[in-house]
Design an enzyme around this catalytic site. Structure first.
Site, PDB file in Angstrom:
ATOM      1  N   HIS A  74       0.775  -1.334  -0.430  1.00 20.16           N
ATOM      2  CA  HIS A  74      -0.009  -0.225   0.096  1.00 20.16           C
ATOM      3  C   HIS A  74       0.518   1.121   0.062  1.00 20.16           C
ATOM      4  O   HIS A  74       2.235   1.353   0.527  1.00 20.16           O
ATOM      5  CB  HIS A  74      -0.318  -0.093   0.989  1.00 20.16           C
ATOM      6  CG  HIS A  74      -2.199  -0.895   0.755  1.00 20.16           C
ATOM      7  ND1 HIS A  74      -3.157  -0.585   1.694  1.00 20.16           N
ATOM      8  CD2 HIS A  74      -2.304  -1.740   0.542  1.00 20.16           C
ATOM      9  CE1 HIS A  74      -3.745  -2.291   2.104  1.00 20.16           C
ATOM     10  NE2 HIS A  74      -3.400  -2.458   1.117  1.00 20.16           N
ATOM     11  N   CYS A 102      -2.446  -0.955   7.344  1.00 23.66           N
ATOM     12  CA  CYS A 102      -1.335   0.359   7.292  1.00 23.66           C
ATOM     13  C   CYS A 102      -1.287   1.188   8.986  1.00 23.66           C
ATOM     14  O   CYS A 102      -0.123   1.697   9.410  1.00 23.66           O
ATOM     15  CB  CYS A 102      -1.811   1.402   6.641  1.00 23.66           C
ATOM     16  SG  CYS A 102      -1.843   0.742   4.313  1.00 23.66           S
ATOM     17  N   CYS A 130      -5.712   2.274   5.803  1.00 22.43           N
ATOM     18  CA  CYS A 130      -6.586   0.601   5.965  1.00 22.43           C
ATOM     19  C   CYS A 130      -5.826  -0.144   8.120  1.00 22.43           C
ATOM     20  O   CYS A 130      -4.882   0.907   8.362  1.00 22.43           O
ATOM     21  CB  CYS A 130      -6.123  -0.362   5.495  1.00 22.43           C
ATOM     22  SG  CYS A 130      -4.558  -1.424   5.701  1.00 22.43           S
ATOM     23  N   GLU A 169       1.172   4.194   1.676  1.00 19.86           N
ATOM     24  CA  GLU A 169       1.338   3.742   3.335  1.00 19.86           C
ATOM     25  C   GLU A 169       3.092   3.642   3.498  1.00 19.86           C
ATOM     26  O   GLU A 169       3.859   3.779   4.002  1.00 19.86           O
ATOM     27  CB  GLU A 169       0.254   4.216   4.443  1.00 19.86           C
ATOM     28  CG  GLU A 169      -0.459   4.885   3.786  1.00 19.86           C
ATOM     29  CD  GLU A 169      -1.619   4.261   3.810  1.00 19.86           C
ATOM     30  OE1 GLU A 169      -1.833   3.480   2.390  1.00 19.86           O
ATOM     31  OE2 GLU A 169      -3.119   3.899   3.680  1.00 19.86           O
TER      32      GLU A 169
END
Length: 160
Positions: free
Chosen positions: A60, A93, A90, A62
């Protein structure tokens, strides 16, 4: 005082940078989410979604940005840093952000399906953690949300 006034010009500048990174994700066929880690006005790490390209469910935006910042600093802990991301983080993360000991997390659009900063879960701000970052959502939320809506609209039209 409206929510938009909570964010400084610098916050909006960094969120616009994260949106540019999200554009890079879309160019690679990824969901357009971008993230940047900043300390004292300097970029330490940046990234965009690369889950498909890397065949990595953890890639992701992040996580990519945190990995780059940690590598650059030579430490997994990133005190004094702010992470800007175009979509509410999420749970995965959020956990990484907590372990990184970020000072602050600023996000754009709320994620009503998997958001872990208040959208669905309160993981980032749970007081049981050793260190809880300041979390501020809604920075350029309309623009960040529209970026995602346009992506999914184009994807649906292409697949129709």
């Amino acid at each position: 005082m409206g929510k938009a006034s909570l964010f400084s010009q610098e916050d909006r500048q960094w969120m616009k940078h994260a949106m540019t990174l999200a554009d890079a994700a879309e160019e690679e066929g990824e969901v357009p989410v971008g993230a940047v880690v900043v300390r004292d006005g300097e970029i330490l790490g940046e990234g965009w979604n690369r889950t498909i390209l890397n065949s990595d469910p953890a890639a992701h935006a992040e996580i990519v940005a945190l990995r780059e910042a940690g590598s650059r600093c030579g430490n997994y802990r990133l005190p004094g840093c702010t992470l800007y991301v175009t979509l509410e983080p999420c749970c995965m993360c959020a956990g990484a952000m907590i372990h990184a000991r970020l000072e602050r997390v600023v996000f754009g659009a709320i994620d009503p399906k998997t958001g872990a900063a208040g959208g669905v879960f309160q993981l980032l701000t749970d007081p049981r953690h050793n260190q809880v970052p300041v979390v501020e959502g809604g920075c350029l939320s309309k623009e960040c949300g529209e970026q995602l809506r346009q992506f999914f609209r184009r994807r649906r039209e292409k697949n129709a």
